[in-house]
Design an enzyme around this catalytic site. Structure first.
Site, PDB file in Angstrom:
ATOM      1  CG  ASP A 114      13.287  -1.173 127.057  1.00  0.00           C
ATOM      2  OD1 ASP A 114      14.687  -2.542 126.266  1.00  0.00           O
ATOM      3  OD2 ASP A 114      13.941  -0.456 127.315  1.00  0.00           O
ATOM      4  CD  GLU A 140      13.205   8.034 128.674  1.00  0.00           C
ATOM      5  OE1 GLU A 140      13.996   8.011 129.458  1.00  0.00           O
ATOM      6  OE2 GLU A 140      13.748   8.478 127.392  1.00  0.00           O
TER       7      GLU A 140
END
Ligand code: PGA
Length: 240
Positions: free
Chosen positions: A67, A141
């Site tokens: 990421d 998430e």
């Protein structure tokens, strides 16, 4: 799922480095999935010193990071690109290294490009993961549904707070990130999950409590056929 509990984070980093060493010895041209955060720093130091001692040769290996903040310039000291340069890429000679670009004009095109690049490389042989206190892997998430491919994600309050310690008061902390989706992570042939520190004891307990929580992205790993989890005693303290 294989679990290895080590006395402390230093021994956990060494055990994780053993997994990388075996992988590279077996397949020097491995595609490695890499992570950022505090957890892998000890492992990266260990890999760098084994590399300079001539024990591991990464010169045929390629890397893909999980990421990157969005937007962020690669040279920003808190970009994951800068993190990787500082902790690993400046010390270890890989055939090539790849990250999602926090500078891309079109984040959606960037994600599609990155997924295609991973596919073209043949997928990931060994994926290193840390875990967030909320159970995130990469920046996936907790959510009701998950993107298979890489995507632009809004970071949660908890993640922003946990990571705010790295940003100075006068620095703007990005509230979004580009992250590899669950698809390429889950398609990795082998996964190494490294969990250290007492602040991870609660999420570790939840992860291994015998229930697949759909709001804990790391729970997808419970279904993967080849996962090694390396923990230190502090992280494993509340696990049954
Ligand atoms: P940490 O982050 O290693 O800094 O705890 C892990 C993560 O958020 O995935």
């Amino acid at each position: 799922m294989k679990k290895i509990i080590c006395k402390d984070a230093v021994l956990a980093a060494q055990a994780a480095a053993d997994v990388f060493e075996s992988q590279i010895n077996e397949k020097p041209e491995s595609v490695l999935g890499l992570a950022t955060g505090s957890t892998p720093i000890g492992l990266y130091n260990e890999l760098a010193s084994r590399c300079s001692a001539g024990k591991i040769d990464f010169s045929k290996a390629r890397t893909f990071n999980l990421d990157e903040y969005y937007p962020i310039k690669a040279e920003h000291r808190q970009s994951y690109s800068a993190f990787m340069d500082k902790h690993l890429f400046s010390k270890v000679n890989f055939a090539s290294t790849h990250l999602l670009s926090g500078e891309a004009l079109d984040p959606y095109e960037e994600c599609a490009r990155y997924d295609a690049e991973i596919e073209f490389a043949g997928g990931i042989d060994l994926q290193l993961l840390g875990i967030g206190r909320n159970g995130h892997i990469g920046f996936n998430e907790p959510a009701v549904s998950y993107s298979m491919g890489s995507y632009l994600v809004d970071l949660t309050e908890g993640t922003l707070k946990a990571n705010s310690r790295f940003f100075d008061d006068d620095e703007t902390q990005p509230t979004q990130a580009l992250t590899m989706g669950i698809g390429p992570i889950f398609k990795a042939r082998k996964i190494l999950l490294l969990i250290t520190g007492e602040d991870k004891a609660d999420i570790t307990k939840k992860l291994f409590g015998g229930v697949l929580h759909t709001d804990v992205p790391a729970c997808f790993l419970l279904l993967h056929p080849n996962v090694t989890v390396i923990l230190d005693e502090a992280a494993a303290a509340r696990m049954k």
